[in-house]
Design a protein around this motif. Structure first.
Motif, short mmCIF file in Angstrom:
data_model
loop_
_atom_site.label_atom_id
_atom_site.label_comp_id
_atom_site.label_asym_id
_atom_site.label_seq_id
_atom_site.Cartn_x
_atom_site.Cartn_y
_atom_site.Cartn_z
N THR A 130 0.82 -1.21 0.00
CA THR A 130 0.00 0.00 0.00
C THR A 130 0.86 1.26 0.00
O THR A 130 2.04 1.23 0.32
CB THR A 130 -0.95 0.01 1.22
N ALA A 131 0.22 2.36 -0.35
CA ALA A 131 0.89 3.66 -0.44
C ALA A 131 0.99 4.30 0.94
O ALA A 131 0.11 4.13 1.77
CB ALA A 131 0.11 4.57 -1.39
N ASN A 132 2.07 5.04 1.14
CA ASN A 132 2.25 5.82 2.35
C ASN A 132 3.10 7.03 1.97
O ASN A 132 4.18 6.87 1.40
CB ASN A 132 2.92 4.99 3.44
N GLU A 133 2.63 8.23 2.29
CA GLU A 133 3.28 9.47 1.85
C GLU A 133 4.76 9.55 2.21
O GLU A 133 5.60 9.70 1.35
CB GLU A 133 2.53 10.67 2.44
N GLY A 134 5.10 9.49 3.47
CA GLY A 134 6.47 9.73 3.90
C GLY A 134 7.30 8.48 4.10
O GLY A 134 8.25 8.49 4.87
N SER A 135 6.97 7.41 3.40
CA SER A 135 7.65 6.14 3.62
C SER A 135 9.04 6.13 3.02
O SER A 135 9.30 6.74 1.98
CB SER A 135 6.82 5.00 3.03
N GLN A 136 9.94 5.40 3.67
CA GLN A 136 11.30 5.22 3.15
C GLN A 136 11.33 4.22 2.00
O GLN A 136 12.33 4.10 1.31
CB GLN A 136 12.22 4.75 4.27
N LEU A 137 10.24 3.50 1.77
CA LEU A 137 10.19 2.48 0.72
C LEU A 137 9.74 3.02 -0.62
O LEU A 137 9.73 2.29 -1.60
CB LEU A 137 9.24 1.35 1.14
N ASN A 138 9.33 4.30 -0.69
CA ASN A 138 8.74 4.83 -1.92
C ASN A 138 9.64 4.66 -3.15
O ASN A 138 9.16 4.28 -4.21
CB ASN A 138 8.36 6.30 -1.75
N LYS A 139 10.93 4.92 -3.00
CA LYS A 139 11.86 4.79 -4.14
C LYS A 139 11.92 3.33 -4.62
O LYS A 139 11.84 3.05 -5.81
CB LYS A 139 13.24 5.29 -3.75
N GLN A 140 12.05 2.39 -3.67
CA GLN A 140 12.12 0.97 -4.02
C GLN A 140 10.81 0.50 -4.65
O GLN A 140 10.82 -0.29 -5.60
CB GLN A 140 12.42 0.13 -2.79
N ILE A 141 9.70 0.99 -4.13
CA ILE A 141 8.38 0.60 -4.67
C ILE A 141 8.25 1.08 -6.11
O ILE A 141 7.80 0.32 -6.98
CB ILE A 141 7.25 1.15 -3.78
N GLN A 142 8.66 2.31 -6.39
CA GLN A 142 8.55 2.85 -7.76
C GLN A 142 9.43 2.06 -8.73
O GLN A 142 9.02 1.78 -9.85
CB GLN A 142 8.91 4.34 -7.78
N GLU A 143 10.64 1.69 -8.30
CA GLU A 143 11.54 0.90 -9.16
C GLU A 143 10.94 -0.47 -9.46
O GLU A 143 10.99 -0.96 -10.59
CB GLU A 143 12.91 0.73 -8.49
N LEU A 144 10.37 -1.10 -8.43
CA LEU A 144 9.77 -2.43 -8.62
C LEU A 144 8.52 -2.34 -9.49
O LEU A 144 8.27 -3.24 -10.30
CB LEU A 144 9.46 -3.07 -7.27
N LYS A 145 7.75 -1.28 -9.33
CA LYS A 145 6.57 -1.09 -10.18
C LYS A 145 6.96 -1.02 -11.65
O LYS A 145 6.30 -1.62 -12.50
CB LYS A 145 5.81 0.18 -9.78
N LEU A 146 8.06 -0.34 -11.96
CA LEU A 146 8.54 -0.27 -13.34
C LEU A 146 8.95 -1.65 -13.85
O LEU A 146 8.65 -2.01 -14.99
CB LEU A 146 9.72 0.70 -13.45
N SER A 147 9.62 -2.43 -13.01
CA SER A 147 10.04 -3.79 -13.40
C SER A 147 8.82 -4.67 -13.67
O SER A 147 8.82 -5.45 -14.62
CB SER A 147 10.89 -4.42 -12.31
N ILE A 148 7.80 -4.54 -12.85
CA ILE A 148 6.58 -5.34 -13.02
C ILE A 148 5.85 -4.91 -14.28
O ILE A 148 5.35 -5.76 -15.04
CB ILE A 148 5.69 -5.24 -11.77
N GLU A 149 5.79 -3.61 -14.54
CA GLU A 149 5.11 -3.12 -15.74
C GLU A 149 5.80 -3.59 -17.01
O GLU A 149 5.15 -3.80 -18.03
CB GLU A 149 5.00 -1.60 -15.69
N LYS A 150 7.13 -3.75 -16.95
CA LYS A 150 7.87 -4.27 -18.12
C LYS A 150 7.45 -5.70 -18.43
O LYS A 150 7.46 -6.12 -19.59
CB LYS A 150 9.37 -4.20 -17.87
N LEU A 151 7.09 -6.47 -17.40
CA LEU A 151 6.63 -7.85 -17.62
C LEU A 151 5.29 -7.87 -18.35
O LEU A 151 5.00 -8.79 -19.10
CB LEU A 151 6.48 -8.59 -16.29
N LEU A 152 4.46 -6.89 -18.09
CA LEU A 152 3.11 -6.85 -18.67
C LEU A 152 3.14 -6.47 -20.16
O LEU A 152 2.17 -6.70 -20.86
CB LEU A 152 2.22 -5.88 -17.89
N ILE A 153 4.23 -5.86 -20.59
CA ILE A 153 4.30 -5.41 -22.00
C ILE A 153 4.61 -6.59 -22.91
O ILE A 153 5.38 -7.43 -22.61
CB ILE A 153 5.34 -4.30 -22.17
#
Length: 153
Positions: A130-153
């Motif tokens: 889930t999303a959280n505004e001030g989380s320290q994981l935001n950068k890692q989450i965004q990178e992983l989201k890009l990797s997952i989206e590449k699988l869908l293409i």
């Protein structure tokens, strides 16, 4: 214990259906073809590591029902599902919801592995980071989201 007159034969794991030799062979042989996109072995490690960190940061919802709720509420960053779920159809509403809400999703080979990453002793068939505004994981989450989206293409 040896039984007299019975000779033990070595088991050839190459031809024995219950003794897979490689993890990748196991994942491809035992997964349902409906489980698409299935993460590669190195991506599975990254996904499960981030799921474990999200659990520590209280940014994880475990189970298909909880994942559905996060999608409907619009707070889900991405969805992880187990490909060895039996029957798989109990999960297949999630990819449809994810596509409607524009949320990336991915399958991992093992529900037991996903359960361990979620910090519980039971198998977990789906989870939502889930999303959280001030989380320290935001950068890692965004990178992983890009990797997952590449699988869908």
């Amino acid at each position: 214990m040896r039984i007299k007159g019975v000779e033990r034969k070595p088991v050839d794991s190459k031809h024995h259906p219950f003794l897979p030799t490689l993890a990748s062979h196991y994942t491809t042989a035992m997964t349902n073809p409906k489980a698409f996109p299935l993460a590669s072995d190195d991506l599975v490690g990254t996904i499960l590591e981030l799921v474990q960190q999200a659990c520590n940061y209280k940014q994880l919802k475990k189970g298909a029902n909880e994942a559905t709720k996060t999608l409907n509420r619009g707070i889900s960053e991405f969805i992880v599902m187990a490909a060895d779920t039996e029957p798989l159809e109990i999960l297949l509403h999630l990819p449809l919801l994810c596509e409607d809400k524009n949320v990336p999703y991915v399958f991992v080979p093992s529900k037991a592995g996903l359960g361990r990453a979620c910090g519980v002793s039971r198998p977990v068939i789906a989870c939502s980071v889930t999303a959280n505004e001030g989380s320290q994981l935001n950068k890692q989450i965004q990178e992983l989201k890009l990797s997952i989206e590449k699988l869908l293409i």
